[in-house]
Design a protein around this motif. Structure first.
Motif, PDB file in Angstrom:
ATOM      1  N   SER A 173       0.830  -1.208   0.000  1.00 30.51           N
ATOM      2  CA  SER A 173       0.000   0.000   0.000  1.00 30.51           C
ATOM      3  C   SER A 173       0.862   1.255   0.000  1.00 30.51           C
ATOM      4  N   VAL A 174       1.918   1.239   0.826  1.00 30.25           N
ATOM      5  CA  VAL A 174       2.804   2.410   0.903  1.00 30.25           C
ATOM      6  C   VAL A 174       3.528   2.638  -0.417  1.00 30.25           C
ATOM      7  N   LYS A 175       4.071   1.578  -0.966  1.00 30.20           N
ATOM      8  CA  LYS A 175       4.878   1.702  -2.175  1.00 30.20           C
ATOM      9  C   LYS A 175       4.057   2.064  -3.410  1.00 30.20           C
ATOM     10  N   SER A 176       2.747   1.812  -3.359  1.00 26.99           N
ATOM     11  CA  SER A 176       1.899   2.105  -4.515  1.00 26.99           C
ATOM     12  C   SER A 176       1.176   3.438  -4.404  1.00 26.99           C
ATOM     13  N   ASP A 177       1.389   4.148  -3.302  1.00 26.65           N
ATOM     14  CA  ASP A 177       0.674   5.413  -3.072  1.00 26.65           C
ATOM     15  C   ASP A 177       1.656   6.578  -3.077  1.00 26.65           C
ATOM     16  N   PRO A 178       1.708   7.355  -4.156  1.00 25.86           N
ATOM     17  CA  PRO A 178       2.638   8.494  -4.240  1.00 25.86           C
ATOM     18  C   PRO A 178       2.421   9.522  -3.141  1.00 25.86           C
ATOM     19  N   GLU A 179       1.175   9.692  -2.702  1.00 26.77           N
ATOM     20  CA  GLU A 179       0.892  10.689  -1.672  1.00 26.77           C
ATOM     21  C   GLU A 179       1.510  10.291  -0.335  1.00 26.77           C
ATOM     22  N   ILE A 180       1.455   9.015  -0.009  1.00 27.18           N
ATOM     23  CA  ILE A 180       2.090   8.553   1.223  1.00 27.18           C
ATOM     24  C   ILE A 180       3.592   8.726   1.118  1.00 27.18           C
ATOM     25  N   GLN A 181       4.160   8.423  -0.032  1.00 23.28           N
ATOM     26  CA  GLN A 181       5.600   8.566  -0.226  1.00 23.28           C
ATOM     27  C   GLN A 181       6.036  10.025  -0.134  1.00 23.28           C
ATOM     28  N   LYS A 182       5.115  10.956  -0.415  1.00 23.43           N
ATOM     29  CA  LYS A 182       5.420  12.383  -0.287  1.00 23.43           C
ATOM     30  C   LYS A 182       5.283  12.861   1.155  1.00 23.43           C
ATOM     31  N   GLY A 183       4.794  11.986   2.031  1.00 28.52           N
ATOM     32  CA  GLY A 183       4.625  12.369   3.427  1.00 28.52           C
ATOM     33  C   GLY A 183       3.290  12.998   3.733  1.00 28.52           C
ATOM     34  N   ASN A 184       2.278  12.703   2.929  1.00 29.53           N
ATOM     35  CA  ASN A 184       0.930  13.235   3.143  1.00 29.53           C
ATOM     36  C   ASN A 184       0.360  12.644   4.435  1.00 29.53           C
ATOM     37  N   VAL A 185       0.386  13.439   5.512  1.00 27.62           N
ATOM     38  CA  VAL A 185      -0.005  12.928   6.828  1.00 27.62           C
ATOM     39  C   VAL A 185      -1.460  12.465   6.876  1.00 27.62           C
ATOM     40  N   PRO A 186      -2.426  13.225   6.358  1.00 26.83           N
ATOM     41  CA  PRO A 186      -3.809  12.735   6.379  1.00 26.83           C
ATOM     42  C   PRO A 186      -3.964  11.389   5.679  1.00 26.83           C
ATOM     43  N   ARG A 187      -3.244  11.195   4.566  1.00 23.13           N
ATOM     44  CA  ARG A 187      -3.329   9.927   3.851  1.00 23.13           C
ATOM     45  C   ARG A 187      -2.710   8.789   4.695  1.00 23.13           C
ATOM     46  N   ILE A 188      -1.598   9.106   5.369  1.00 23.62           N
ATOM     47  CA  ILE A 188      -0.956   8.105   6.223  1.00 23.62           C
ATOM     48  C   ILE A 188      -1.850   7.742   7.402  1.00 23.62           C
ATOM     49  N   VAL A 189      -2.448   8.758   8.020  1.00 24.44           N
ATOM     50  CA  VAL A 189      -3.348   8.514   9.143  1.00 24.44           C
ATOM     51  C   VAL A 189      -4.524   7.646   8.706  1.00 24.44           C
ATOM     52  N   ASP A 190      -5.048   7.933   7.514  1.00 25.42           N
ATOM     53  CA  ASP A 190      -6.158   7.139   6.986  1.00 25.42           C
ATOM     54  C   ASP A 190      -5.743   5.682   6.784  1.00 25.42           C
ATOM     55  N   LEU A 191      -4.526   5.489   6.266  1.00 25.40           N
ATOM     56  CA  LEU A 191      -4.009   4.135   6.064  1.00 25.40           C
ATOM     57  C   LEU A 191      -3.915   3.392   7.388  1.00 25.40           C
ATOM     58  N   VAL A 192      -3.384   4.074   8.378  1.00 19.23           N
ATOM     59  CA  VAL A 192      -3.213   3.452   9.695  1.00 19.23           C
ATOM     60  C   VAL A 192      -4.559   3.107  10.324  1.00 19.23           C
ATOM     61  N   GLU A 193      -5.503   4.051  10.255  1.00 20.60           N
ATOM     62  CA  GLU A 193      -6.810   3.824  10.867  1.00 20.60           C
ATOM     63  C   GLU A 193      -7.531   2.642  10.223  1.00 20.60           C
ATOM     64  N   LYS A 194      -7.388   2.501   8.912  1.00 19.16           N
ATOM     65  CA  LYS A 194      -8.108   1.451   8.202  1.00 19.16           C
ATOM     66  C   LYS A 194      -7.397   0.105   8.238  1.00 19.16           C
ATOM     67  N   LYS A 195      -6.065   0.128   8.170  1.00 17.39           N
ATOM     68  CA  LYS A 195      -5.332  -1.115   7.986  1.00 17.39           C
ATOM     69  C   LYS A 195      -4.554  -1.584   9.208  1.00 17.39           C
ATOM     70  N   ILE A 196      -4.509  -0.755  10.260  1.00 17.43           N
ATOM     71  CA  ILE A 196      -3.685  -1.124  11.419  1.00 17.43           C
ATOM     72  C   ILE A 196      -4.474  -1.175  12.712  1.00 17.43           C
ATOM     73  N   VAL A 197      -5.163  -0.085  13.016  1.00 11.37           N
ATOM     74  CA  VAL A 197      -5.831   0.034  14.304  1.00 11.37           C
ATOM     75  C   VAL A 197      -6.759  -1.139  14.624  1.00 11.37           C
ATOM     76  N   PRO A 198      -7.539  -1.655  13.664  1.00 12.85           N
ATOM     77  CA  PRO A 198      -8.456  -2.750  14.005  1.00 12.85           C
ATOM     78  C   PRO A 198      -7.778  -4.008  14.532  1.00 12.85           C
ATOM     79  N   TYR A 199      -6.498  -4.163  14.279  1.00 15.76           N
ATOM     80  CA  TYR A 199      -5.810  -5.381  14.695  1.00 15.76           C
ATOM     81  C   TYR A 199      -4.735  -5.125  15.743  1.00 15.76           C
ATOM     82  N   THR A 200      -4.815  -3.995  16.405  1.00 18.02           N
ATOM     83  CA  THR A 200      -3.929  -3.720  17.536  1.00 18.02           C
ATOM     84  C   THR A 200      -4.769  -3.549  18.790  1.00 18.02           C
ATOM     85  N   ASP A 201      -4.142  -3.684  19.924  1.00 13.28           N
ATOM     86  CA  ASP A 201      -4.824  -3.485  21.198  1.00 13.28           C
ATOM     87  C   ASP A 201      -4.198  -2.266  21.873  1.00 13.28           C
ATOM     88  N   MET A 202      -4.608  -1.086  21.394  1.00 16.65           N
ATOM     89  CA  MET A 202      -4.027   0.142  21.921  1.00 16.65           C
ATOM     90  C   MET A 202      -4.417   0.380  23.384  1.00 16.65           C
TER      91      MET A 202
END
Length: 215
Positions: free
Chosen positions: A49-78
């Motif tokens: 996902s990171v390597k295929s998204d130019p916006e994430i590679q540019k450091g687009n924080v909202p896009r990164i946060v969206d990626l984390v919320e959708k693909k990471i948070v559901p499977y962590t126990d924060m």
């Protein structure tokens, strides 16, 4: 004193460790019955996902946060991560304060390492054989991050829940994430109380949100 190169590798590994912990990919592609199966599928999915998204590679924080919320948070126990980082002070916090602390700590981790996430390029992950019994409820999945610099050991601590395996701590080069924050949290609480720690995290998140991307 670590060199700048080593510090950069450490930050990248820490970012990769936290952000590659898990992802909400479909049940068809992730075997949640085994902790190493989950981690392997997640690493492949998130790195792709990171390597295929130019916006994430540019450091687009909202896009990164969206990626984390959708693909990471559901499977962590924060919640457990925050509770362990708080130590005995966790029970001193009200339910409302606990919810605030979990939310702010999650945001802090995401924003602190969002820049490093955008730098994922040629890194690969080497998986070590899982050493665990079939009935174990907590396990450690050991991996090594392979990149341009020296290999970096990166371990994941998972627990088995009714909803499947969840990651709640990571170890980078011998240092567990929870331990790294425990003293800082304890110092804030001893000086300013639980509300002081909440405010500290809120203020830090505001600073990070206002900062311009360095990538």
């Amino acid at each position: 004193m670590k060199s700048n190169k080593t510090i950069q590798q450490y930050c990248l590994a820490l970012c990769a460790g936290f952000f590659l912990m898990s992802a909400s990919v479909s049940a068809q592609t992730v075997d949640q019955s085994t902790p190493d199966g989950l981690i392997k599928a997640v690493v492949s999915d998130v790195m792709a996902s990171v390597k295929s998204d130019p916006e994430i590679q540019k450091g687009n924080v909202p896009r990164i946060v969206d990626l984390v919320e959708k693909k990471i948070v559901p499977y962590t126990d924060m919640r457990r991560t925050t509770e362990m980082a708080m130590g005995p002070n966790w029970k001193k916090a009200s339910p409302e304060q606990q919810a605030q602390l979990v939310s702010e700590f999650k945001s802090l981790l995401i924003r602190t390492y969002s820049g490093a996430l955008s730098q994922l390029r040629d890194q690969t992950i080497q998986f070590k054989p899982l050493r665990a019994a079939p009935d174990d409820k907590e396990v450690v999945v050991r991996t090594v991050v392979i990149g341009r610099g020296d290999p970096i050991p990166l371990d994941y601590r998972l627990e088995k829940t009714p909803s499947g395996w969840r990651v709640y701590d990571i170890n980078i080069m011998g240092a567990w994430l929870i331990e790294a924050y425990r003293n800082q949290f304890a110092n804030q609480i001893s000086q300013n109380g639980i509300e002081g720690l909440v405010k500290f995290l809120q203020d830090r998140n505001k600073q990070l949100a206002a900062a311009k991307p360095t990538n």
